[in-house]
Design an enzyme around this catalytic site. Structure first.
Site, PDB file in Angstrom:
ATOM      1  N   GLU A  66       0.775  -1.183   0.136  1.00 38.57           N
ATOM      2  CA  GLU A  66      -0.003   0.049  -0.036  1.00 38.57           C
ATOM      3  C   GLU A  66       0.985   1.241  -0.047  1.00 38.57           C
ATOM      4  O   GLU A  66       1.734   1.451   1.029  1.00 38.57           O
ATOM      5  CB  GLU A  66      -0.979  -0.025   1.418  1.00 38.57           C
ATOM      6  CG  GLU A  66      -1.485   1.365   1.615  1.00 38.57           C
ATOM      7  CD  GLU A  66      -2.053   1.365   2.942  1.00 38.57           C
ATOM      8  OE1 GLU A  66      -2.245   2.614   3.537  1.00 38.57           O
ATOM      9  OE2 GLU A  66      -2.276   0.477   3.482  1.00 38.57           O
TER      10      GLU A  66
ATOM     11  N   LYS B 131     -10.064  -3.030   8.442  1.00 33.99           N
ATOM     12  CA  LYS B 131      -9.009  -2.384   8.986  1.00 33.99           C
ATOM     13  C   LYS B 131      -9.550  -1.588  10.296  1.00 33.99           C
ATOM     14  O   LYS B 131      -9.926  -1.029  10.106  1.00 33.99           O
ATOM     15  CB  LYS B 131      -8.360  -1.565   7.994  1.00 33.99           C
ATOM     16  CG  LYS B 131      -7.236  -0.568   8.404  1.00 33.99           C
ATOM     17  CD  LYS B 131      -6.941   0.387   7.586  1.00 33.99           C
ATOM     18  CE  LYS B 131      -6.274   1.748   8.169  1.00 33.99           C
ATOM     19  NZ  LYS B 131      -5.752   2.693   7.282  1.00 33.99           N
TER      20      LYS B 131
END
Length: 205
Positions: free
Chosen positions: A37, A126
């Site tokens: 990411e 998340k």
């Protein structure tokens, strides 16, 4: 729920520069990472992310974090991003990414936010900031979520405490400053990557 990655540790490379990205991402993949990411508050992400997708897209799920707007999602999709991680629960952003066939790990902190994200189509959650809530809180949230939803702990996860989060039902974690800090030498990235991979392997034995 099926995970599109083999190692459920997402490398968060906040602040990485375009000229550094190839070396660090190549090294992370060699260490076993297959989810990368690059947060959108990193310099020149519009250039870096498509370049990294072109270089490593067949070996890792590469995309963006800190995605806040649907226009950013469209731009990421045009550059070939297949991973999107958000810091918050924005149904419109999640829906747009799912429409573009991205794998979405949506940021949430409460049961309400978690279900909002899932209803919008997020494939993973998340929990952020994990260190502020702690494993006991995540265990409690997990109790009300569908058992097949992958939950990642993000924020303050280290090789020393990773096992605690896995023990309460997290499938893995997103690794930020404890894996990579902007400007750190390549050797440091490799050293930290090995430490996390080893901690994960020991925890799941």
């Amino acid at each position: 729920m099926h995970l599109p990655i083999k190692l459920p540790l997402i490398a968060i490379l906040r602040g990485i520069k375009a000229e550094e990205a190839e070396a660090h991402i190549g090294a992370l993949i060699e260490c076993g990472f297959d989810a990368i990411e690059i947060p959108l508050n990193s310099p020149d992400w519009q250039q870096t992310i498509p370049q990294m997708v072109k270089l490593f897209g067949d070996r890792a799920l590469i995309g963006a974090g800190t995605v806040l707007k649907t226009a950013q999602v469209d731009e990421l999709a045009a550059g070939g991003s297949r991973l999107m991680v958000t810091p918050n629960t924005d149904a419109a952003v999640i829906q747009r990414a799912v429409k573009h066939n991205m794998w979405v790990a949506a940021g949430c902190a409460t049961a309400t936010e978690a279900f909002t994200a899932l209803n919008a189509g997020a494939q993973a959650l998340k929990i952020f900031p994990a260190s502020a809530f702690g494993p006991a809180y995540i265990k409690a949230i997990k109790a009300v979520l569908p058992s097949d939803v992958p939950v990642f702990a993000v924020g303050g996860v280290t090789p020393q405490n990773l096992a605690e989060y896995l023990a309460v039902g997290c499938v893995g974690a997103g690794l930020g400053s404890d894996l990579y800090r902007a400007g750190q030498p390549l050797a440091r990235t490799i050293e930290k990557a090995h430490a996390f991979v080893q901690a994960y392997q020991e925890a799941i034995r």
